[in-house]
Structure formats: structure tokens, C-alpha cells
Design a protein around this motif. Structure first.
Motif, mmCIF file in Angstrom:
data_model
loop_
_atom_site.group_PDB
_atom_site.id
_atom_site.type_symbol
_atom_site.label_atom_id
_atom_site.label_comp_id
_atom_site.label_asym_id
_atom_site.label_seq_id
_atom_site.Cartn_x
_atom_site.Cartn_y
_atom_site.Cartn_z
ATOM 1 N N UNK A 158 0.822 -1.207 0.000
ATOM 2 C CA UNK A 158 0.000 0.000 0.000
ATOM 3 C C UNK A 158 0.863 1.267 0.000
ATOM 4 N N UNK A 159 1.949 1.257 0.746
ATOM 5 C CA UNK A 159 2.815 2.433 0.821
ATOM 6 C C UNK A 159 3.698 2.565 -0.419
ATOM 7 N N UNK A 160 4.259 1.434 -0.840
ATOM 8 C CA UNK A 160 5.235 1.480 -1.937
ATOM 9 C C UNK A 160 4.587 1.826 -3.268
ATOM 10 N N UNK A 161 3.321 1.513 -3.395
ATOM 11 C CA UNK A 161 2.656 1.785 -4.683
ATOM 12 C C UNK A 161 2.730 3.266 -5.029
ATOM 13 N N UNK A 162 2.677 4.136 -4.005
ATOM 14 C CA UNK A 162 2.665 5.571 -4.270
ATOM 15 C C UNK A 162 3.996 6.030 -4.894
ATOM 16 N N UNK A 163 5.084 5.491 -4.378
ATOM 17 C CA UNK A 163 6.390 5.844 -4.947
ATOM 18 C C UNK A 163 6.513 5.360 -6.380
ATOM 19 N N UNK A 164 6.101 4.114 -6.603
ATOM 20 C CA UNK A 164 6.221 3.549 -7.950
ATOM 21 C C UNK A 164 5.249 4.215 -8.919
ATOM 22 N N UNK A 165 4.035 4.502 -8.433
ATOM 23 C CA UNK A 165 3.047 5.171 -9.290
ATOM 24 C C UNK A 165 3.513 6.573 -9.666
ATOM 25 N N UNK A 166 4.195 7.240 -8.732
ATOM 26 C CA UNK A 166 4.596 8.637 -8.946
ATOM 27 C C UNK A 166 5.526 8.792 -10.140
ATOM 28 N N UNK A 167 6.269 7.721 -10.456
ATOM 29 C CA UNK A 167 7.187 7.820 -11.595
ATOM 30 C C UNK A 167 6.762 6.907 -12.751
ATOM 31 N N UNK A 168 5.527 6.443 -12.680
ATOM 32 C CA UNK A 168 4.978 5.684 -13.803
ATOM 33 C C UNK A 168 5.235 4.190 -13.769
ATOM 34 N N UNK A 169 6.099 3.723 -12.859
ATOM 35 C CA UNK A 169 6.415 2.291 -12.817
ATOM 36 C C UNK A 169 5.184 1.488 -12.396
ATOM 37 N N UNK A 216 2.272 1.618 -13.238
ATOM 38 C CA UNK A 216 1.358 1.228 -14.315
ATOM 39 C C UNK A 216 1.741 -0.127 -14.892
ATOM 40 N N UNK A 217 2.963 -0.562 -14.611
ATOM 41 C CA UNK A 217 3.430 -1.844 -15.151
ATOM 42 C C UNK A 217 3.697 -2.874 -14.053
ATOM 43 N N UNK A 218 3.991 -2.391 -12.866
ATOM 44 C CA UNK A 218 4.223 -3.301 -11.737
ATOM 45 C C UNK A 218 3.326 -2.873 -10.587
ATOM 46 N N UNK A 219 2.336 -3.722 -10.309
ATOM 47 C CA UNK A 219 1.340 -3.413 -9.282
ATOM 48 C C UNK A 219 1.715 -4.110 -7.973
ATOM 49 N N UNK A 220 2.113 -3.323 -6.985
ATOM 50 C CA UNK A 220 2.558 -3.913 -5.718
ATOM 51 C C UNK A 220 1.429 -4.644 -4.978
ATOM 52 N N UNK A 221 0.191 -4.374 -5.368
ATOM 53 C CA UNK A 221 -0.950 -5.002 -4.688
ATOM 54 C C UNK A 221 -1.412 -6.261 -5.415
ATOM 55 N N UNK A 222 -0.736 -6.579 -6.519
ATOM 56 C CA UNK A 222 -1.055 -7.797 -7.261
ATOM 57 C C UNK A 222 -0.088 -8.895 -6.806
ATOM 58 N N UNK A 223 -0.549 -9.701 -5.873
ATOM 59 C CA UNK A 223 0.325 -10.716 -5.267
ATOM 60 C C UNK A 223 0.809 -11.735 -6.301
ATOM 61 N N UNK A 224 -0.057 -12.042 -7.259
ATOM 62 C CA UNK A 224 0.334 -12.998 -8.301
ATOM 63 C C UNK A 224 1.508 -12.476 -9.102
ATOM 64 N N UNK A 225 1.437 -11.217 -9.492
ATOM 65 C CA UNK A 225 2.524 -10.622 -10.278
ATOM 66 C C UNK A 225 3.814 -10.561 -9.446
ATOM 67 N N UNK A 226 3.684 -10.105 -8.194
ATOM 68 C CA UNK A 226 4.864 -9.990 -7.330
ATOM 69 C C UNK A 226 5.498 -11.362 -7.086
ATOM 70 N N UNK A 227 4.666 -12.388 -6.962
ATOM 71 C CA UNK A 227 5.183 -13.742 -6.715
ATOM 72 C C UNK A 227 6.023 -14.222 -7.892
ATOM 73 N N UNK A 228 5.482 -14.032 -9.086
ATOM 74 C CA UNK A 228 6.228 -14.507 -10.254
ATOM 75 C C UNK A 228 7.524 -13.712 -10.441
ATOM 76 N N UNK A 229 7.469 -12.427 -10.164
ATOM 77 C CA UNK A 229 8.696 -11.625 -10.255
ATOM 78 C C UNK A 229 9.717 -12.108 -9.227
ATOM 79 N N UNK A 230 9.224 -12.427 -8.024
ATOM 80 C CA UNK A 230 10.134 -12.793 -6.928
ATOM 81 C C UNK A 230 10.770 -14.166 -7.118
#
Lengths: 205, 311
Positions: free
Chosen positions: A140-151, A153-167
Motif C-alpha cells: 500500500x505504501x510502496x505503490x505511491x512511490x512507484x506510481x509517482x514515476x509511472x512504474x 502502471x506496469x508493476x502493481x505492488x498489490x497484485x500478489x500474483x505478479x509480485x510472486x512470479x517476479x520474486x
């Protein structure tokens, strides 16, 4: 023959190395300090991270909430990550004070820094997939930093499925590849000699 | 670096050598690290505070839940006014002329009013909800905004949604908020916000955005020293080291001008980007690349070598 891609690849890779360079059994006499241990400790920690991470991966992201064994494996994973960063930071500082980039070793420095930064990204995604309060808060907190610079839009910190595959897939692949490249560069170029070594015997051919 | 020195660095070392067993060193390091890790894991374990559900929020802070729901209908919450990647409600943050947030586009569409409130209410078993929804859908946008804004103001004035005197001035908003609260307290809203796209959810964007719009999550975070002004970026729940390696990121949130800047997220990201570039190109940076010579820590590292060679 020299125009064959296979030939070119062989000449630019395996033919660049002598067996003695890949796995040497001796080092220059100046390689005698505790600071050298931190590189190998970083690699050892990475090995433990990979082993414990694979163990967690085979069981799924929520296993550790319901199993005491799972919780212990998660703890092993966490502490190996903590030690990994401690060792890597000491290793980096050591290399800075040794000016270890001297003599065609700039790429070794760069790969080390990139390994550090990508490791931070990998650790961050690990926190996102804990599926507990920490994940919710950090996402919830990190999304604001990433959203602020456009990242965002491609990496959603609240999408656990996406974060899992990246990790568990993409980022470990990047960290692994850059680490291997870093080690290859160290082996190819050797350990940087002491500052002012040119002024004494052994420094120059 | 002198020409002579560069040649030396490139040359293979022709001076004295000593036996060095790399494989043995790695195996011993692996054993030492394994023992250390096992010891730390046994002694300290790892934190695992249970995730917060919308049900927890609705049960433990119902007034905050009602106020947030009303805020979603009024379009005044954080996510309702967020901008990209969720909606076009604002331009988002920018770095001078660079509107990176806006330019990246809306890739994760979220309409808080519909996604968090109106759509889930279709599953409410409260008989007052369908009537309220009809009234809401039949009203003009201005009327909807007036109802929601007036009810939000009344809650704020009363300090608690349960103390607000019922009034026709709020239209269907109290019934809609109460209906959503009941859905959440029953535990149904958590599922509704995650399974609207697929019955196999792995994306928790909607429930966490909704949760973060309220004050409940924020209070829980503060209690666990996780706020930005508590260096929360590098903390985790409990007394654990957390992501201590993020200290340089966390630092800027605690110093001016970033601390009070509305654009802090974008500005700090830019600062970190520059610092990372500096980190990569440190060997090329004037003065910085001379520091190892100026502060002779290398004399300590290679003390044996310098001693043996009378340097």
C-alpha cells in the motif's frame, strides 16, 4: 570458419579462459585479509537464500502461515537475506576502499552495484508476497512511490500474483545471471593489486 | 591513475603467490552461514502479523468504514482522486515538466465508487439497499454528490456515524453505507472485491486500496512503527531488522524539503535514481574516486603486503 557464429562465440567466451583462471588454486600474496571473505560469504548467503526459497516455492506462498516447518523455513529465508545484505554491503565498502575498479575492472564494479540494486528489488518483492499485514502495508505504501514515476502502471505492488512470479522467477534469474557475470569478471581479471603495487617487485612484468 | 599503474593493473601478477583453496573457502563459508542462519531463525523466528480483512475493519472501526464508504461515493478518498494507474481523477505527481505518472496511463482501472460500493451492494440481502440503489441511480450526479458530501460532513461533525441524526438530506447514502458495512461484517465484501474478475484471485488491489482509504489501516501501521516519519519504509512488524538496506530511501522522507513536499514520492525516486547512477559510475567521479587514496584504509587491508615490501 572465423565467420561462423559458433566459432565467434567460442572465441569470445570459453577460449578467453585458462582452466587455471577459472578455478585457480593460488592467489597473489596480497590476497591476505579478512575483507576478502565477505565476497564468498555473500555468495554462501545467496546459496542459502536460493535453497530455502526453492523450499518455500514448492509449498506455495501461504504454507508458512499454517505450518510450523513452513514458518521455520520462512525464518531461514529471512535471516539468510539479512546476512546476505550485511555481507554484500561490507564487501562493497571493502572494494570501494581498495579502489577495486582499477585496471579494466570497471565492469566488475558495475555488475556488483547492479547485483546489489536488483537484490533490493528482489527482497522488496519478497516482502510483498508474505500474504500478511507486512505485505498489505508495504504494498500500500510502496505503490505511491512507484506510481509517482509511472512504474506502477506496469508493476502493481498489490497484485500478489505478479509480485510472486517476479520474486521467484524473473528477479532471481537477473540476480543469478549478474552474480555469475560478476564472478566470471573477477576470475578473468584477477583480484585487484594493492595501490602503488607498480612501484615494487612483482607488480610489473 | 598513472599510465604505469594502469599497465600493472592489467598485467597478470608476476609477484609472489600463495596457495588459496577457493572451493574449500566456499564450503566453509556455506557451513558458517548455514549455522548462523539456523541459529538466528531458531532464536528470533520471523514476524507474521495476520493480514487485515475488510471484515476486521468493519467490525472494529464501523464508523471509519461508513465514513470511508461515504467518501468513495463523494469522490473524496485517496483512491477516488488518485489518477494513474487507477483512474483519470487527477494528473498525479510530476517531476517538473515530466508527468510520468499520467503518461504511464491507466493500466489498472479502478472506479472506487462503483468497484468498492455500488457493485458489491448488488449482493446485499438488506431489503433497504435495492431501494436506496434505485434512488441513487435515478439521481443526477450533482444530487449524488450533495447527498454524499452532506453525510460525510455530518459524520465528521458528529465524530461517529452512529451519532448522526437521520435526515432526508443524505438521500440513500446512509442506507447504502449501512448495507456495505453489513456485507463487510458478514465477511462477504472481502470475496466480492477480489473475485469480480476471476474466481481464482491473486490480485488484491481493490480491497487494499479501499482499506487504505480509511483510517483503520493507518492506525495499525502507526502502532507498528511503519509510518514514513517513523522510518517505516525499512521497518517491518515487531522488532525485526526489516529492509534496513532501504535506509537511504527512507532518509529523504524524514528531511526537508521532501518531508513536507506533496511531490515527495516522485522527487525522492528521482534523487534515488541519480544516487544509483552515481553509485554505478563512482569509479569515474572526480574526487570520489580519489577517496581510497586520500583516506588510506587500503593500508590496513593490505598491511601485510606493504609491510613485507617495506612500503
Amino acid at each position: 570458419m572465423a565467420t561462423m557464429w559458433t566459432t565467434r562465440l567460442r572465441k569470445s567466451t570459453v577460449e578467453k579462459f585458462e582452466p587455471q583462471d577459472i578455478l585457480p588454486d593460488e592467489q597473489p600474496s596480497y590476497v591476505a585479509s579478512w575483507i576478502y571473505v565477505f565476497g564468498v560469504l555473500t555468495l554462501a548467503s545467496l546459496t542459502v537464500i536460493i535453497i530455502t526459497g526453492l523450499w518455500l516455492t514448492t509449498k506455495g506462498v501461504t504454507w508458512w502461515h499454517t505450518s510450523s516447518v513452513g514458518h521455520f523455513v520462512n525464518s531461514l529465508h529471512l535471516w539468510s537475506v539479512e546476512l546476505f545484505f550485511v555481507f554484500m554491503v561490507v564487501h562493497l565498502w571493502g572494494k570501494f576502499w581498495m579502489a577495486a575498479w582499477r585496471g579494466r575492472r570497471f565492469a566488475t564494479w558495475v555488475t556488483g552495484v547492479i547485483a546489489f540494486v536488483t537484490s533490493i528489488a528482489t527482497g522488496f518483492t519478497g516482502y510483498l508476497i508474505q500474504t500478511n499485514f507486512d505485505s498489505q502495508w508495504i504494498g500500500s505504501q510502496a505503490k505511491d512511490g512507484l506510481n509517482a514515476v509511472g512504474i506502477g502502471s506496469f508493476f502493481n505492488t498489490l497484485n500478489t500474483g505478479q509480485a510472486t512470479l517476479l520474486h521467484v522467477a524473473l528477479l532471481p534469474l537477473v540476480v543469478g545471471a549478474i552474480t555469475i557475470w560478476h564472478v566470471i569478471l573477477v576470475r578473468r581479471n584477477g583480484v585487484v593489486p594493492p595501490l602503488d603495487a607498480n612501484e615494487i617487485a612483482g607488480g610489473a612484468k | 591513475m598513472s599510465h604505469k599503474e594502469r599497465n600493472v593493473d592489467l598485467a597478470k601478477w608476476s609477484g609472489p603467490k600463495r596457495p588459496y583453496d577457493l572451493v574449500k573457502e566456499f564450503v566453509i563459508a556455506l557451513l558458517v552461514v548455514s549455522v548462523l542462519v539456523a541459529g538466528l531463525a531458531t532464536l528470533f523466528g520471523s514476524p507474521d502479523q495476520k493480514a487485515v480483512t475488510l471484515q476486521d475493519w468493519a467490525k472494529k472501526a464501523p464508523s471509519d468504514f461508513i465514513a470511508t464508504t461515504t467518501g468513495e461515493l463523494a469522490g473524496t478518498t485517496i483512491s477516488a482522486a488518485y489518477g494513474a494507474p487507477y483512474n483519470d481523477a487527477s494528473e498525479g505527481l510530476s517531476l517538473g515538466p515530466l508527468k510520468l505518472q499520467k503518461w504511464a496511463g491507466v493500466t489498472i482501472p479502478v472506479d472506487p465508487k462503483y468497484d468498492f460500493v455500488i457493485e458489491p451492494l448488488a449482493y446485499s440481502k438488506d431489503s433497504a439497499v435495492p431501494i436506496a440503489l434505485d434512488q441513487w441511480n435515478g439521481a443526477s450526479a450533482n444530487q449524488q454528490l450533495t447527498w454524499a458530501t452532506d453525510y460525510a460532513s455530518a459524520i465528521e461533525k458528529a465524530g461517529d456515524s452512529s451519532k448522526v441524526t437521520s435526515s432526508n438530506a443524505f438521500g440513500p447514502v446512509p442506507a447504502m453505507s449501512a448495507g456495505l458495512l453489513a456485507l463487510a461484517q458478514d465477511g462477504n465484501l472481502d470475496g466480492l472485491l477480489t473475485t469480480s474478475d476471476t474466481p481464482y484471485p491473486s490480485d488484491f488491489t481493490k480491497p487494499i486500496l479501499f482499506l487504505a482509504d480509511g483510517g483503520y489501516l493507518d492506525e495499525l501501521g502507526a502502532a507498528q512503527h511503519l509510518h514514513g516519519d517513523q522510518w517505516g519504509m525499512m521497518n517491518e512488524t515487531g522488532s525485526y531488522p526489516g529492509q534496513s538496506w532501504l535506509w537511504l530511501f527512507s532518509l529523504w522522507y524524514n528531511v526537508e524539503p521532501f518531508k513536507s513536499s506533496e511531490n515527495a514520492d516522485a522527487q525522492i525516486f528521482f534523487v534515488l535514481f541519480l544516487l544509483n547512477l552515481g553509485f554505478i559510475f563512482m569509479p569515474k567521479l572526480p574526487f570520489i574516486n580519489r577517496l581510497p587514496r586520500l583516506i588510506p584504509i587500503h593500508r590496513l587491508i593490505w598491511r601485510r603486503y606493504y609491510r613485507e615490501n617495506n612500503l
